[in-house]
Design a protein around this motif. Sequence first.
Motif, PDB file in Angstrom:
ATOM      1  N   UNK A  82       0.857  -1.182   0.000  1.00 23.57           N
ATOM      2  CA  UNK A  82       0.000   0.000   0.000  1.00 23.57           C
ATOM      3  C   UNK A  82       0.898   1.238   0.000  1.00 23.57           C
ATOM      4  N   UNK A  83       0.317   2.397   0.186  1.00 25.27           N
ATOM      5  CA  UNK A  83       1.100   3.631   0.154  1.00 25.27           C
ATOM      6  C   UNK A  83       2.096   3.716   1.311  1.00 25.27           C
ATOM      7  N   UNK A  84       1.664   3.366   2.531  1.00 26.44           N
ATOM      8  CA  UNK A  84       2.544   3.419   3.694  1.00 26.44           C
ATOM      9  C   UNK A  84       2.491   2.132   4.514  1.00 26.44           C
ATOM     10  N   UNK A  85       2.010   1.061   3.904  1.00 26.47           N
ATOM     11  CA  UNK A  85       1.844  -0.199   4.627  1.00 26.47           C
ATOM     12  C   UNK A  85       2.178  -1.395   3.743  1.00 26.47           C
ATOM     13  N   UNK A  86       2.545  -2.457   4.415  1.00 27.18           N
ATOM     14  CA  UNK A  86       2.789  -3.743   3.767  1.00 27.18           C
ATOM     15  C   UNK A  86       2.023  -4.795   4.554  1.00 27.18           C
ATOM     16  N   UNK A  87       1.399  -5.719   3.859  1.00 24.54           N
ATOM     17  CA  UNK A  87       0.801  -6.880   4.504  1.00 24.54           C
ATOM     18  C   UNK A  87       1.534  -8.111   4.007  1.00 24.54           C
ATOM     19  N   UNK A  88       2.050  -8.876   4.950  1.00 24.26           N
ATOM     20  CA  UNK A  88       2.736 -10.120   4.625  1.00 24.26           C
ATOM     21  C   UNK A  88       1.779 -11.261   4.944  1.00 24.26           C
ATOM     22  N   UNK A  89       1.550 -12.102   3.962  1.00 24.94           N
ATOM     23  CA  UNK A  89       0.731 -13.294   4.155  1.00 24.94           C
ATOM     24  C   UNK A  89       1.684 -14.471   4.257  1.00 24.94           C
ATOM     25  N   UNK A  90       1.545 -15.243   5.333  1.00 28.17           N
ATOM     26  CA  UNK A  90       2.439 -16.382   5.525  1.00 28.17           C
ATOM     27  C   UNK A  90       1.720 -17.515   6.243  1.00 28.17           C
ATOM     28  N   UNK A  91       2.338 -18.679   6.204  1.00 24.31           N
ATOM     29  CA  UNK A  91       1.859 -19.843   6.937  1.00 24.31           C
ATOM     30  C   UNK A  91       2.860 -20.102   8.053  1.00 24.31           C
ATOM     31  N   UNK A  92       2.352 -20.290   9.273  1.00 19.44           N
ATOM     32  CA  UNK A  92       3.263 -20.509  10.391  1.00 19.44           C
ATOM     33  C   UNK A  92       3.455 -21.994  10.677  1.00 19.44           C
ATOM     34  N   UNK A  93       4.223 -22.280  11.675  1.00 17.59           N
ATOM     35  CA  UNK A  93       4.569 -23.655  12.058  1.00 17.59           C
ATOM     36  C   UNK A  93       3.362 -24.447  12.550  1.00 17.59           C
ATOM     37  N   UNK A  94       2.263 -23.784  12.863  1.00 20.15           N
ATOM     38  CA  UNK A  94       1.018 -24.459  13.263  1.00 20.15           C
ATOM     39  C   UNK A  94       0.086 -24.656  12.068  1.00 20.15           C
ATOM     40  N   UNK A  95       0.608 -24.389  10.852  1.00 22.53           N
ATOM     41  CA  UNK A  95      -0.171 -24.487   9.606  1.00 22.53           C
ATOM     42  C   UNK A  95      -1.323 -23.481   9.562  1.00 22.53           C
ATOM     43  N   UNK A  96      -1.183 -22.372  10.296  1.00 17.37           N
ATOM     44  CA  UNK A  96      -2.170 -21.300  10.262  1.00 17.37           C
ATOM     45  C   UNK A  96      -1.803 -20.302   9.181  1.00 17.37           C
ATOM     46  N   UNK A  97      -2.810 -19.780   8.507  1.00 16.44           N
ATOM     47  CA  UNK A  97      -2.603 -18.662   7.600  1.00 16.44           C
ATOM     48  C   UNK A  97      -2.625 -17.391   8.432  1.00 16.44           C
ATOM     49  N   UNK A  98      -1.617 -16.548   8.210  1.00 21.20           N
ATOM     50  CA  UNK A  98      -1.471 -15.327   8.990  1.00 21.20           C
ATOM     51  C   UNK A  98      -1.290 -14.148   8.034  1.00 21.20           C
ATOM     52  N   UNK A  99      -1.887 -13.023   8.404  1.00 22.70           N
ATOM     53  CA  UNK A  99      -1.668 -11.759   7.701  1.00 22.70           C
ATOM     54  C   UNK A  99      -1.150 -10.764   8.730  1.00 22.70           C
ATOM     55  N   UNK A 100       0.010 -10.193   8.468  1.00 21.51           N
ATOM     56  CA  UNK A 100       0.525  -9.137   9.342  1.00 21.51           C
ATOM     57  C   UNK A 100       0.660  -7.883   8.508  1.00 21.51           C
TER      58      UNK A 100
END
Length: 118
Positions: A82-100
């Motif tokens: 985005x203009x002043x933001x980033x969203x990282x989509x990842x899968x963690x060690x618990x197999x959860x989908x995460x957006x930060x």
Amino acid sequence: MLSRAFAEEFANDWLSAWNDRDLDRILSHYADDVIFHSPRIALVTGNDATTVRGKKALQTYWTEALAKGPNLFFALDDILVSSDAITILYTNHREQNVAETFIFNEDGEISLAIAAYR
């Protein structure tokens, strides 16, 4: 305006720091007055908190979280810019989908971070 190149470099370094369990490198991305929101905070701390304020408090929280998660690992799925933001989509060690989502200040440090889990 944040560039795609910046977002990719940031995401790769941020994920690598987590996967290396390098707390100093992780924290280097954050402003001293950062605000971090996550539903995991309550699970780690054992209270009903969902927000951590300030880099020092974040260091304390993540030290505890890393101690409780010896198998922690993040695998990158996608990066949104985005203009002043980033969203990282990842899968963690618990197999959860995460957006930060990370909102950056004028110094290029994260001033606000929000984690969301599937």
